[in-house]
Design a protein around this motif. Structure first.
Motif, PDB file in Angstrom:
ATOM      1  N   THR A 180      -0.729  15.637   2.580  1.00  0.00           N
ATOM      2  CA  THR A 180      -1.563  14.941   1.597  1.00  0.00           C
ATOM      3  C   THR A 180      -1.567  13.444   1.844  1.00  0.00           C
ATOM      4  OG1 THR A 180      -1.084  16.644  -0.039  1.00  0.00           O
ATOM      5  CG2 THR A 180      -2.021  14.582  -0.867  1.00  0.00           C
ATOM      6  N   ARG A 181      -0.391  12.868   2.044  1.00  0.00           N
ATOM      7  CA  ARG A 181      -0.287  11.423   2.299  1.00  0.00           C
ATOM      8  C   ARG A 181      -1.051  11.041   3.557  1.00  0.00           C
ATOM      9  NH1 ARG A 181       3.214   7.538   0.573  1.00  0.00           N
ATOM     10  NH2 ARG A 181       4.595   9.090  -0.342  1.00  0.00           N
ATOM     11  N   LYS A 182      -0.875  11.825   4.621  1.00  0.00           N
ATOM     12  CA  LYS A 182      -1.553  11.533   5.889  1.00  0.00           C
ATOM     13  C   LYS A 182      -3.070  11.558   5.704  1.00  0.00           C
ATOM     14  CE  LYS A 182      -0.597  13.830   9.834  1.00  0.00           C
ATOM     15  NZ  LYS A 182      -0.752  14.835  10.921  1.00  0.00           N
ATOM     16  N   PHE A 183      -3.566  12.590   5.011  1.00  0.00           N
ATOM     17  CA  PHE A 183      -5.003  12.721   4.799  1.00  0.00           C
ATOM     18  C   PHE A 183      -5.553  11.539   3.998  1.00  0.00           C
ATOM     19  CE2 PHE A 183      -8.391  14.316   1.888  1.00  0.00           C
ATOM     20  CZ  PHE A 183      -9.404  14.383   2.825  1.00  0.00           C
ATOM     21  N   LEU A 184      -4.943  11.261   2.852  1.00  0.00           N
ATOM     22  CA  LEU A 184      -5.445  10.183   2.001  1.00  0.00           C
ATOM     23  C   LEU A 184      -5.313   8.823   2.679  1.00  0.00           C
ATOM     24  CD1 LEU A 184      -4.101  11.430  -1.431  1.00  0.00           C
ATOM     25  CD2 LEU A 184      -6.484  11.401  -0.662  1.00  0.00           C
ATOM     26  N   CYS A 185      -4.207   8.602   3.346  1.00  0.00           N
ATOM     27  CA  CYS A 185      -4.019   7.322   4.032  1.00  0.00           C
ATOM     28  C   CYS A 185      -5.053   7.144   5.148  1.00  0.00           C
ATOM     29  CB  CYS A 185      -2.606   7.211   4.578  1.00  0.00           C
ATOM     30  SG  CYS A 185      -2.215   5.550   5.139  1.00  0.00           S
ATOM     31  N   SER A 186      -5.422   8.232   5.823  1.00  0.00           N
ATOM     32  CA  SER A 186      -6.417   8.114   6.898  1.00  0.00           C
ATOM     33  C   SER A 186      -7.784   7.703   6.370  1.00  0.00           C
ATOM     34  CB  SER A 186      -6.522   9.434   7.672  1.00  0.00           C
ATOM     35  OG  SER A 186      -7.183  10.421   6.909  1.00  0.00           O
ATOM     36  N   LEU A 187      -8.009   7.887   5.063  1.00  0.00           N
ATOM     37  CA  LEU A 187      -9.267   7.467   4.443  1.00  0.00           C
ATOM     38  C   LEU A 187      -9.184   6.036   3.921  1.00  0.00           C
ATOM     39  CD1 LEU A 187      -9.968  10.696   2.383  1.00  0.00           C
ATOM     40  CD2 LEU A 187     -11.013  10.029   4.557  1.00  0.00           C
ATOM     41  N   GLN A 217      -7.697   1.009  -5.504  1.00  0.00           N
ATOM     42  CA  GLN A 217      -8.158   2.393  -5.519  1.00  0.00           C
ATOM     43  C   GLN A 217      -7.101   3.383  -5.015  1.00  0.00           C
ATOM     44  OE1 GLN A 217     -11.124   3.300  -6.874  1.00  0.00           O
ATOM     45  NE2 GLN A 217     -11.279   1.147  -7.450  1.00  0.00           N
ATOM     46  N   ALA A 218      -6.315   2.981  -4.036  1.00  0.00           N
ATOM     47  CA  ALA A 218      -5.324   3.886  -3.447  1.00  0.00           C
ATOM     48  C   ALA A 218      -4.219   4.241  -4.433  1.00  0.00           C
ATOM     49  CB  ALA A 218      -4.730   3.265  -2.185  1.00  0.00           C
ATOM     50  N   GLY A 219      -3.886   3.333  -5.316  1.00  0.00           N
ATOM     51  CA  GLY A 219      -2.808   3.573  -6.273  1.00  0.00           C
ATOM     52  C   GLY A 219      -3.055   4.786  -7.158  1.00  0.00           C
ATOM     53  N   ALA A 220      -4.308   5.101  -7.412  1.00  0.00           N
ATOM     54  CA  ALA A 220      -4.641   6.234  -8.276  1.00  0.00           C
ATOM     55  C   ALA A 220      -4.283   7.573  -7.633  1.00  0.00           C
ATOM     56  CB  ALA A 220      -6.137   6.203  -8.607  1.00  0.00           C
ATOM     57  N   TRP A 221      -4.075   7.597  -6.326  1.00  0.00           N
ATOM     58  CA  TRP A 221      -3.805   8.847  -5.614  1.00  0.00           C
ATOM     59  C   TRP A 221      -2.316   9.118  -5.409  1.00  0.00           C
ATOM     60  CZ3 TRP A 221      -7.524  12.361  -4.710  1.00  0.00           C
ATOM     61  CH2 TRP A 221      -8.842  11.929  -4.900  1.00  0.00           C
ATOM     62  N   ILE A 222      -1.470   8.169  -5.730  1.00  0.00           N
ATOM     63  CA  ILE A 222      -0.025   8.344  -5.539  1.00  0.00           C
ATOM     64  C   ILE A 222       0.516   9.539  -6.331  1.00  0.00           C
ATOM     65  CG2 ILE A 222       2.228   7.257  -5.905  1.00  0.00           C
ATOM     66  CD1 ILE A 222       0.854   4.616  -5.019  1.00  0.00           C
ATOM     67  N   PRO A 223       0.085   9.762  -7.584  1.00  0.00           N
ATOM     68  CA  PRO A 223       0.587  10.948  -8.304  1.00  0.00           C
ATOM     69  C   PRO A 223       0.297  12.268  -7.593  1.00  0.00           C
ATOM     70  CG  PRO A 223      -0.433   9.425  -9.843  1.00  0.00           C
ATOM     71  CD  PRO A 223      -0.729   8.904  -8.462  1.00  0.00           C
ATOM     72  N   LEU A 230       0.860  -1.180   0.000  1.00  0.00           N
ATOM     73  CA  LEU A 230       0.000   0.000   0.000  1.00  0.00           C
ATOM     74  C   LEU A 230       0.902   1.238   0.000  1.00  0.00           C
ATOM     75  CD1 LEU A 230      -2.839   1.182   0.022  1.00  0.00           C
ATOM     76  CD2 LEU A 230      -2.861   0.937   2.508  1.00  0.00           C
ATOM     77  N   LEU A 231       1.404   1.579  -1.186  1.00  0.00           N
ATOM     78  CA  LEU A 231       2.397   2.640  -1.334  1.00  0.00           C
ATOM     79  C   LEU A 231       1.885   3.996  -0.850  1.00  0.00           C
ATOM     80  CD1 LEU A 231       3.846   1.689  -4.835  1.00  0.00           C
ATOM     81  CD2 LEU A 231       4.685   1.051  -2.556  1.00  0.00           C
ATOM     82  N   LEU A 232       0.608   4.245  -0.959  1.00  0.00           N
ATOM     83  CA  LEU A 232       0.030   5.499  -0.511  1.00  0.00           C
ATOM     84  C   LEU A 232       0.320   5.742   0.966  1.00  0.00           C
ATOM     85  CD1 LEU A 232      -1.819   7.923  -1.287  1.00  0.00           C
ATOM     86  CD2 LEU A 232      -3.732   6.533  -0.526  1.00  0.00           C
ATOM     87  N   CYS A 233       0.436   4.677   1.737  1.00  0.00           N
ATOM     88  CA  CYS A 233       0.630   4.800   3.184  1.00  0.00           C
ATOM     89  C   CYS A 233       2.057   4.471   3.636  1.00  0.00           C
ATOM     90  CB  CYS A 233      -0.373   3.907   3.908  1.00  0.00           C
ATOM     91  SG  CYS A 233      -2.081   4.416   3.625  1.00  0.00           S
ATOM     92  N   ARG A 234       2.970   4.439   2.703  1.00  0.00           N
ATOM     93  CA  ARG A 234       4.368   4.153   3.066  1.00  0.00           C
ATOM     94  C   ARG A 234       4.870   5.230   4.023  1.00  0.00           C
ATOM     95  NH1 ARG A 234       7.811   1.981  -1.322  1.00  0.00           N
ATOM     96  NH2 ARG A 234       6.793   0.104  -0.570  1.00  0.00           N
TER      97      ARG A 234
END
Length: 182
Positions: free
Chosen positions: A90-97, A74-80, A46-50
């Motif tokens: 940004t990472r903290k916010f998206l990962c918390s979801l 779904q999370a992979g689409a937010w990495i860019p 889960l790279l978004l939450c690395r």
């Protein structure tokens, strides 16, 4: 219709209705969920939450994903967006979801604070817009709790996540700050 045909059709209809109800578990509305949230380790994939500061996530998550496969897809689409560095949180916010913090002894889901959402939105919505993407409705900041509630704050905020204290959890707020290490 014969009575023998009615029961299987009724059971099939009931199962379909329960399946639809499961999809309504969005943004802290557990009364609509027929499944209880549970803790799962955050996978390395889960790279978004690395690099996130907690080990376990709650499923279903705050976006209604019920399986780890859904989360990963779904999370992979937010990495860019994270890579654009439009906001430091940004990472903290998206990962918390996608991977909400899960503490076994705490049944309550910990959502991002309203101010965290607003700050990330204010910085990142223009970046998304430049690429033709509007800020999504599913990230409507009005859905998230105010900062005086139990929630994930901005990095610069005086709030922190709950800390274990002899089997219970205590929220640290502006009036109850952690001691400084000066």
């Amino acid at each position: 219709m014969r009575p023998r045909q009615v029961l299987p059709r009724l059971l099939l209809l009931s199962a379909a209705c329960l399946g639809l109800a499961g999809g309504l578990f969005l943004f802290g509305e557990p009364e609509f969920s027929y499944k209880r949230s549970n803790c799962k380790p955050i996978p390395a994939s889960l790279l978004l939450c690395r690099g996130i500061e907690y080990p376990d996530m709650r499923l279903p998550n705050l976006l209604g994903h019920e399986t780890m496969q859904e989360v990963l897809e779904q999370a992979g689409a937010w990495i860019p967006l994270v890579q654009k560095q439009c906001h430091p949180d940004t990472r903290k916010f998206l990962c918390s979801l996608f991977a909400p913090v899960c503490i076994v002894d705490l049944d309550e889901t910990i959502e991002p604070c309203h101010s965290l959402c607003e700050q990330v939105k204010n910085s990142c919505a223009p970046v998304m817009s430049a690429f033709g993407f509007p800020w999504p409705d599913m990230l409507d900041c009005s859905r998230f709790p105010q900062d005086n509630d139990l929630c994930i704050p901005l990095a610069s905020s005086d709030h922190v996540l709950p800390t274990p204290r002899e089997g219970s959890f205590q929220k640290i707020t502006k009036t109850n700050k952690m001691p400084s290490s000066n």
